[in-house]
Design a protein around this motif. Structure first.
Motif, PDB file in Angstrom:
ATOM      1  N   ARG A  80       0.825  -1.206   0.000  1.00  0.00           N
ATOM      2  CA  ARG A  80       0.000   0.000   0.000  1.00  0.00           C
ATOM      3  C   ARG A  80       0.864   1.263   0.000  1.00  0.00           C
ATOM      4  O   ARG A  80       0.595   2.195  -0.771  1.00  0.00           O
ATOM      5  CB  ARG A  80      -0.940   0.006   1.207  1.00  0.00           C
ATOM      6  N   ALA A  81       1.878   1.302   0.833  1.00  0.00           N
ATOM      7  CA  ALA A  81       2.740   2.481   0.903  1.00  0.00           C
ATOM      8  C   ALA A  81       3.439   2.723  -0.427  1.00  0.00           C
ATOM      9  O   ALA A  81       3.591   3.873  -0.872  1.00  0.00           O
ATOM     10  CB  ALA A  81       3.761   2.318   2.024  1.00  0.00           C
ATOM     11  N   PHE A  82       3.851   1.650  -1.081  1.00  0.00           N
ATOM     12  CA  PHE A  82       4.511   1.764  -2.383  1.00  0.00           C
ATOM     13  C   PHE A  82       3.543   2.347  -3.411  1.00  0.00           C
ATOM     14  O   PHE A  82       3.894   3.249  -4.181  1.00  0.00           O
ATOM     15  CB  PHE A  82       5.010   0.389  -2.821  1.00  0.00           C
ATOM     16  N   ILE A  83       2.318   1.842  -3.427  1.00  0.00           N
ATOM     17  CA  ILE A  83       1.321   2.342  -4.372  1.00  0.00           C
ATOM     18  C   ILE A  83       0.963   3.796  -4.071  1.00  0.00           C
ATOM     19  O   ILE A  83       0.812   4.612  -4.987  1.00  0.00           O
ATOM     20  CB  ILE A  83       0.068   1.449  -4.363  1.00  0.00           C
ATOM     21  N   GLU A  84       0.820   4.113  -2.797  1.00  0.00           N
ATOM     22  CA  GLU A  84       0.505   5.500  -2.430  1.00  0.00           C
ATOM     23  C   GLU A  84       1.571   6.456  -2.961  1.00  0.00           C
ATOM     24  O   GLU A  84       1.264   7.559  -3.432  1.00  0.00           O
ATOM     25  CB  GLU A  84       0.379   5.629  -0.918  1.00  0.00           C
ATOM     26  N   ARG A  85       2.806   6.043  -2.898  1.00  0.00           N
ATOM     27  CA  ARG A  85       3.890   6.889  -3.423  1.00  0.00           C
ATOM     28  C   ARG A  85       3.786   7.022  -4.933  1.00  0.00           C
ATOM     29  O   ARG A  85       3.968   8.119  -5.485  1.00  0.00           O
ATOM     30  CB  ARG A  85       5.246   6.308  -3.015  1.00  0.00           C
ATOM     31  N   LEU A  86       3.480   5.909  -5.616  1.00  0.00           N
ATOM     32  CA  LEU A  86       3.290   5.977  -7.076  1.00  0.00           C
ATOM     33  C   LEU A  86       2.156   6.930  -7.433  1.00  0.00           C
ATOM     34  O   LEU A  86       2.292   7.767  -8.337  1.00  0.00           O
ATOM     35  CB  LEU A  86       2.981   4.582  -7.630  1.00  0.00           C
ATOM     36  N   LYS A  87       1.039   6.818  -6.732  1.00  0.00           N
ATOM     37  CA  LYS A  87      -0.107   7.670  -7.031  1.00  0.00           C
ATOM     38  C   LYS A  87       0.194   9.134  -6.747  1.00  0.00           C
ATOM     39  O   LYS A  87      -0.253  10.029  -7.476  1.00  0.00           O
ATOM     40  CB  LYS A  87      -1.323   7.219  -6.227  1.00  0.00           C
ATOM     41  N   SER A  88       0.957   9.389  -5.689  1.00  0.00           N
ATOM     42  CA  SER A  88       1.290  10.770  -5.350  1.00  0.00           C
ATOM     43  C   SER A  88       2.145  11.419  -6.431  1.00  0.00           C
ATOM     44  O   SER A  88       2.171  12.651  -6.557  1.00  0.00           O
ATOM     45  CB  SER A  88       2.026  10.830  -4.002  1.00  0.00           C
ATOM     46  N   GLU A  89       2.827  10.594  -7.213  1.00  0.00           N
ATOM     47  CA  GLU A  89       3.670  11.108  -8.292  1.00  0.00           C
ATOM     48  C   GLU A  89       2.976  11.027  -9.650  1.00  0.00           C
ATOM     49  O   GLU A  89       3.597  11.250 -10.686  1.00  0.00           O
ATOM     50  CB  GLU A  89       5.011  10.378  -8.299  1.00  0.00           C
ATOM     51  N   GLY A  90       1.693  10.669  -9.630  1.00  0.00           N
ATOM     52  CA  GLY A  90       0.866  10.792 -10.823  1.00  0.00           C
ATOM     53  C   GLY A  90       0.793   9.587 -11.734  1.00  0.00           C
ATOM     54  O   GLY A  90       0.278   9.686 -12.856  1.00  0.00           O
ATOM     55  N   TYR A  91       1.227   8.424 -11.277  1.00  0.00           N
ATOM     56  CA  TYR A  91       1.217   7.238 -12.136  1.00  0.00           C
ATOM     57  C   TYR A  91      -0.097   6.473 -12.024  1.00  0.00           C
ATOM     58  O   TYR A  91      -0.692   6.382 -10.938  1.00  0.00           O
ATOM     59  CB  TYR A  91       2.364   6.291 -11.764  1.00  0.00           C
ATOM     60  N   LEU A  92      -0.538   5.941 -13.141  1.00  0.00           N
ATOM     61  CA  LEU A  92      -1.570   4.921 -13.114  1.00  0.00           C
ATOM     62  C   LEU A  92      -0.953   3.634 -12.578  1.00  0.00           C
ATOM     63  O   LEU A  92       0.223   3.356 -12.832  1.00  0.00           O
ATOM     64  CB  LEU A  92      -2.130   4.685 -14.518  1.00  0.00           C
ATOM     65  N   VAL A  93      -1.737   2.849 -11.861  1.00  0.00           N
ATOM     66  CA  VAL A  93      -1.207   1.633 -11.243  1.00  0.00           C
ATOM     67  C   VAL A  93      -2.074   0.439 -11.623  1.00  0.00           C
ATOM     68  O   VAL A  93      -3.300   0.471 -11.452  1.00  0.00           O
ATOM     69  CB  VAL A  93      -1.139   1.763  -9.711  1.00  0.00           C
ATOM     70  N   LYS A  94      -1.425  -0.596 -12.115  1.00  0.00           N
ATOM     71  CA  LYS A  94      -2.084  -1.869 -12.411  1.00  0.00           C
ATOM     72  C   LYS A  94      -1.532  -2.923 -11.469  1.00  0.00           C
ATOM     73  O   LYS A  94      -0.319  -2.997 -11.241  1.00  0.00           O
ATOM     74  CB  LYS A  94      -1.822  -2.289 -13.859  1.00  0.00           C
ATOM     75  N   LEU A  95      -2.422  -3.738 -10.930  1.00  0.00           N
ATOM     76  CA  LEU A  95      -2.033  -4.812 -10.027  1.00  0.00           C
ATOM     77  C   LEU A  95      -2.299  -6.157 -10.676  1.00  0.00           C
ATOM     78  O   LEU A  95      -3.421  -6.431 -11.104  1.00  0.00           O
ATOM     79  CB  LEU A  95      -2.822  -4.714  -8.715  1.00  0.00           C
ATOM     80  N   ASP A  96      -1.281  -7.008 -10.735  1.00  0.00           N
ATOM     81  CA  ASP A  96      -1.434  -8.401 -11.154  1.00  0.00           C
ATOM     82  C   ASP A  96      -1.533  -9.254  -9.894  1.00  0.00           C
ATOM     83  O   ASP A  96      -0.666  -9.168  -9.009  1.00  0.00           O
ATOM     84  CB  ASP A  96      -0.232  -8.860 -11.975  1.00  0.00           C
ATOM     85  N   THR A  97      -2.563 -10.086  -9.793  1.00  0.00           N
ATOM     86  CA  THR A  97      -2.769 -10.853  -8.566  1.00  0.00           C
ATOM     87  C   THR A  97      -3.388 -12.214  -8.855  1.00  0.00           C
ATOM     88  O   THR A  97      -4.062 -12.402  -9.868  1.00  0.00           O
ATOM     89  CB  THR A  97      -3.668 -10.072  -7.588  1.00  0.00           C
ATOM     90  N   ASN A  98      -3.157 -13.154  -7.930  1.00  0.00           N
ATOM     91  CA  ASN A  98      -3.825 -14.452  -8.037  1.00  0.00           C
ATOM     92  C   ASN A  98      -5.158 -14.473  -7.292  1.00  0.00           C
ATOM     93  O   ASN A  98      -5.854 -15.494  -7.286  1.00  0.00           O
ATOM     94  CB  ASN A  98      -2.911 -15.584  -7.561  1.00  0.00           C
ATOM     95  N   GLY A  99      -5.488 -13.375  -6.624  1.00  0.00           N
ATOM     96  CA  GLY A  99      -6.798 -13.265  -6.004  1.00  0.00           C
ATOM     97  C   GLY A  99      -6.936 -13.849  -4.617  1.00  0.00           C
ATOM     98  O   GLY A  99      -8.045 -13.895  -4.070  1.00  0.00           O
ATOM     99  N   THR A 100      -5.851 -14.258  -4.008  1.00  0.00           N
ATOM    100  CA  THR A 100      -5.946 -14.937  -2.715  1.00  0.00           C
ATOM    101  C   THR A 100      -6.016 -13.983  -1.519  1.00  0.00           C
ATOM    102  O   THR A 100      -6.141 -14.438  -0.382  1.00  0.00           O
ATOM    103  CB  THR A 100      -4.762 -15.906  -2.511  1.00  0.00           C
ATOM    104  N   ASN A 101      -5.936 -12.677  -1.766  1.00  0.00           N
ATOM    105  CA  ASN A 101      -6.031 -11.702  -0.682  1.00  0.00           C
ATOM    106  C   ASN A 101      -7.133 -10.684  -0.983  1.00  0.00           C
ATOM    107  O   ASN A 101      -6.863  -9.519  -1.282  1.00  0.00           O
ATOM    108  CB  ASN A 101      -4.692 -10.989  -0.479  1.00  0.00           C
ATOM    109  N   PRO A 102      -8.390 -11.108  -0.877  1.00  0.00           N
ATOM    110  CA  PRO A 102      -9.487 -10.205  -1.233  1.00  0.00           C
ATOM    111  C   PRO A 102      -9.563  -8.954  -0.367  1.00  0.00           C
ATOM    112  O   PRO A 102      -9.986  -7.901  -0.840  1.00  0.00           O
ATOM    113  CB  PRO A 102     -10.744 -11.075  -1.069  1.00  0.00           C
TER     114      PRO A 102
END
Length: 228
Positions: A80-102
């Motif tokens: 989450r902290a990593f993504i928050e930093r990406l978003k604060s710098e204006g990047y779109l974020v895509k997550l690849d997941t196997n779905g085991t952590n809903p």
């Protein structure tokens, strides 16, 4: 966050965008067809997060999005902290997941921290333990993650890597019922390599892949082949 791989520029990992792709270490599955066995087993040296952001800053004019893949990124406590930093710098974020952590998936969507999700559907839910090669594949969690995506609060795709030893018409028909109502599914061609867990597996033929596509198209809005 444990980052073990970086694809500096990708034209295919984020729909319609030039992106960078980071690969996190570790996974709770051991799918025999996985081509990232070194990352799953944490065999590589890592990248400091600041190095990733320094690189992104140097390519700001080109890279507009970041894909977080793995391994399984939702296992990372600092995701989450990593993504928050990406978003604060204006990047779109895509997550690849196997779905085991809903819970993680739902929280990231709720808080508008991810813009696109690619979730693996390994096979029909009845056969998940066989394909994931673990005793407990947490299939109920995968079902819950699918429900979260079907709610339509984030753009998404489902992905299935077709492997001759694991997929046939009967299993695909069951899978079609399991993911009924999904928006988009990509059927990916398996490519064996030295980085796979099992070097004896084989791809599904183009003819059979098209049969599977027809079956799944009866319950899924859009089904396409990828890599064929």
């Amino acid at each position: 966050m444990q980052i073990l791989g970086l694809e500096k520029v990708s034209m295919v990992d984020y729909p319609g965008k030039v992106c960078a792709t980071v690969f996190t270490g570790g996974c709770n599955y051991r799918c025999k067809f996985c081509h990232n066995s070194g990352i799953v087993n944490k065999n590589y040296s890592g990248y400091e997060e600041d190095c990733i952001f320094d690189y992104l800053a140097s390519r700001k004019s080109l890279i507009k999005a970041v894909t977080i893949s793995g391994g399984e990124p939702t296992l990372q406590k600092d995701l989450r902290a990593f993504i928050e930093r990406l978003k604060s710098e204006g990047y779109l974020v895509k997550l690849d997941t196997n779905g085991t952590n809903p819970f993680v998936l739902n929280t990231l969507i709720r808080d508008k921290l991810i813009d696109y999700v690619a979730m693996d559907i390994k096979t029909c839910f009845d056969d998940y333990n066989t394909v994931t090669n673990v005793k407990d594949s947490s299939v109920d969690n995968v079902k819950r993650s699918l429900e979260i995506l079907l709610a339509g609060n984030v753009d998404y795709e489902l992905r299935t890597t077709l492997v001759k030893e694991f997929h046939d018409k009967d299993k695909i028909a069951k899978m079609a019922e399991d993911i009924k109502g999904a928006k988009r599914l990509y059927l990916q061609k398996f490519k064996n390599s030295a980085t796979c867990f099992d070097a004896t597996l084989n791809p599904v033929s183009f003819a059979d892949a098209n049969i599977f596509k027809d079956i799944l198209s009866q319950t899924v809005g859009k089904v396409e082949l990828r890599g064929y």
